[in-house]
Design a protein around this motif. Structure first.
Motif, short mmCIF file in Angstrom:
data_model
loop_
_atom_site.label_atom_id
_atom_site.label_comp_id
_atom_site.label_asym_id
_atom_site.label_seq_id
_atom_site.Cartn_x
_atom_site.Cartn_y
_atom_site.Cartn_z
N MET A 1 101.10 -43.12 14.70
CA MET A 1 102.22 -43.19 13.89
C MET A 1 101.47 -43.84 12.49
SD MET A 1 105.28 -45.22 15.76
CE MET A 1 106.80 -44.38 15.23
N THR A 2 102.10 -43.42 11.44
CA THR A 2 101.53 -43.86 10.09
C THR A 2 102.10 -45.24 9.74
OG1 THR A 2 103.43 -43.01 9.01
CG2 THR A 2 101.39 -41.72 9.16
N PRO A 3 101.63 -46.27 8.88
CA PRO A 3 102.25 -47.43 8.56
C PRO A 3 103.75 -47.29 7.98
CG PRO A 3 100.08 -47.09 7.78
CD PRO A 3 100.28 -45.89 8.03
N ALA A 4 103.97 -46.24 7.40
CA ALA A 4 105.47 -46.16 7.00
C ALA A 4 106.30 -45.71 8.09
CB ALA A 4 105.48 -44.93 5.94
N GLU A 5 105.93 -45.06 9.29
CA GLU A 5 106.66 -44.71 10.14
C GLU A 5 106.67 -45.92 11.26
OE1 GLU A 5 105.63 -40.02 11.21
OE2 GLU A 5 104.18 -41.64 11.91
N ILE A 6 105.70 -46.90 11.39
CA ILE A 6 105.93 -48.26 11.99
C ILE A 6 106.94 -48.87 11.33
CG2 ILE A 6 104.73 -49.98 12.80
CD1 ILE A 6 102.28 -48.35 12.86
N ARG A 7 106.83 -49.01 10.05
CA ARG A 7 107.79 -49.86 9.07
C ARG A 7 109.18 -49.27 9.64
NH1 ARG A 7 110.72 -50.59 4.64
NH2 ARG A 7 110.41 -52.41 3.75
N GLU A 8 109.45 -48.08 9.65
CA GLU A 8 110.87 -47.40 9.89
C GLU A 8 111.06 -48.02 11.22
OE1 GLU A 8 113.11 -46.24 7.84
OE2 GLU A 8 111.81 -46.61 6.48
N GLU A 9 110.12 -47.86 12.33
CA GLU A 9 110.46 -48.49 13.67
C GLU A 9 110.81 -49.65 13.62
OE1 GLU A 9 110.87 -47.25 17.70
OE2 GLU A 9 110.70 -46.06 15.72
N ILE A 10 110.19 -50.57 13.06
CA ILE A 10 110.76 -51.94 12.98
C ILE A 10 112.02 -52.05 12.39
CG2 ILE A 10 109.82 -54.37 12.10
CD1 ILE A 10 108.07 -53.16 14.39
N LEU A 11 112.20 -51.62 11.53
CA LEU A 11 113.53 -51.46 10.62
C LEU A 11 114.65 -51.32 11.63
CD1 LEU A 11 112.87 -50.46 7.14
CD2 LEU A 11 113.48 -52.68 7.74
N ASP A 12 114.62 -49.98 12.43
CA ASP A 12 115.29 -49.78 13.30
C ASP A 12 115.58 -50.73 14.51
OD1 ASP A 12 117.16 -47.38 14.58
OD2 ASP A 12 115.57 -47.44 16.12
N ILE A 13 114.32 -51.43 14.80
CA ILE A 13 114.43 -52.34 15.92
C ILE A 13 115.56 -53.67 15.38
CG2 ILE A 13 113.33 -54.19 17.31
CD1 ILE A 13 111.05 -51.73 17.73
N LEU A 14 114.98 -53.86 14.18
CA LEU A 14 115.98 -55.26 13.69
C LEU A 14 117.25 -54.89 13.23
CD1 LEU A 14 113.10 -56.30 10.74
CD2 LEU A 14 113.79 -57.64 12.86
N SER A 15 117.43 -53.53 12.99
CA SER A 15 118.73 -53.14 13.01
C SER A 15 119.79 -53.16 14.32
CB SER A 15 119.16 -51.84 12.11
OG SER A 15 118.71 -50.85 12.91
N ASP A 16 119.06 -52.92 15.51
CA ASP A 16 119.74 -53.03 16.36
C ASP A 16 119.77 -54.47 16.88
OD1 ASP A 16 119.84 -50.36 16.79
OD2 ASP A 16 117.94 -50.06 18.22
N ILE A 17 119.02 -55.38 16.80
CA ILE A 17 119.05 -56.93 17.11
C ILE A 17 119.85 -57.55 16.20
CG2 ILE A 17 117.49 -58.97 17.00
CD1 ILE A 17 115.22 -56.82 18.09
N ALA A 18 119.92 -57.23 14.98
CA ALA A 18 120.84 -57.92 14.03
C ALA A 18 121.35 -57.14 13.18
CB ALA A 18 119.79 -58.82 13.02
N PRO A 19 122.64 -56.57 13.62
CA PRO A 19 123.23 -55.34 13.27
C PRO A 19 123.96 -55.95 11.76
CG PRO A 19 124.28 -56.02 15.00
CD PRO A 19 123.09 -56.72 15.20
#
Length: 86
Positions: A1-19
């Protein structure tokens, strides 16, 4: 994964945890806890979600590396470099 893809993955996880959180103005260099209403359980949920989604093991002594988006992406980049984004 690229840094941009990792960032998107973290944003996705954060949106699940803190909707209810608005992640659009997240400052990458500023600590998550200064910007979001995350408690220690939410933080552990991030670690567990990374393990579940990508089999990434993060030792407890490395949790400090996940304080901000920038430090998280920097820490995860070598661990996730061979993961292909689905």
């Amino acid at each position: 994964m690229t840094p941009a893809e990792i960032r998107e993955e973290i944003l996705d996880i954060l949106s699940d945890i803190a909707p209810d959180e608005d992640l659009s103005g997240l400052v990458d260099e500023k600590a998550f806890r200064e910007q979001l209403e995350l408690d220690s359980m939410d933080f552990l949920d991030i670690v567990m979600e990374l393990r579940k989604r990508h089999r990434i093991q993060i030792p407890e002594e490395d949790y400090k590396n996940l304080a901000s988006m920038h430090s998280t992406v920097t820490y995860l980049e070598p661990k996730m470099k061979d993961i292909v984004k689905k």
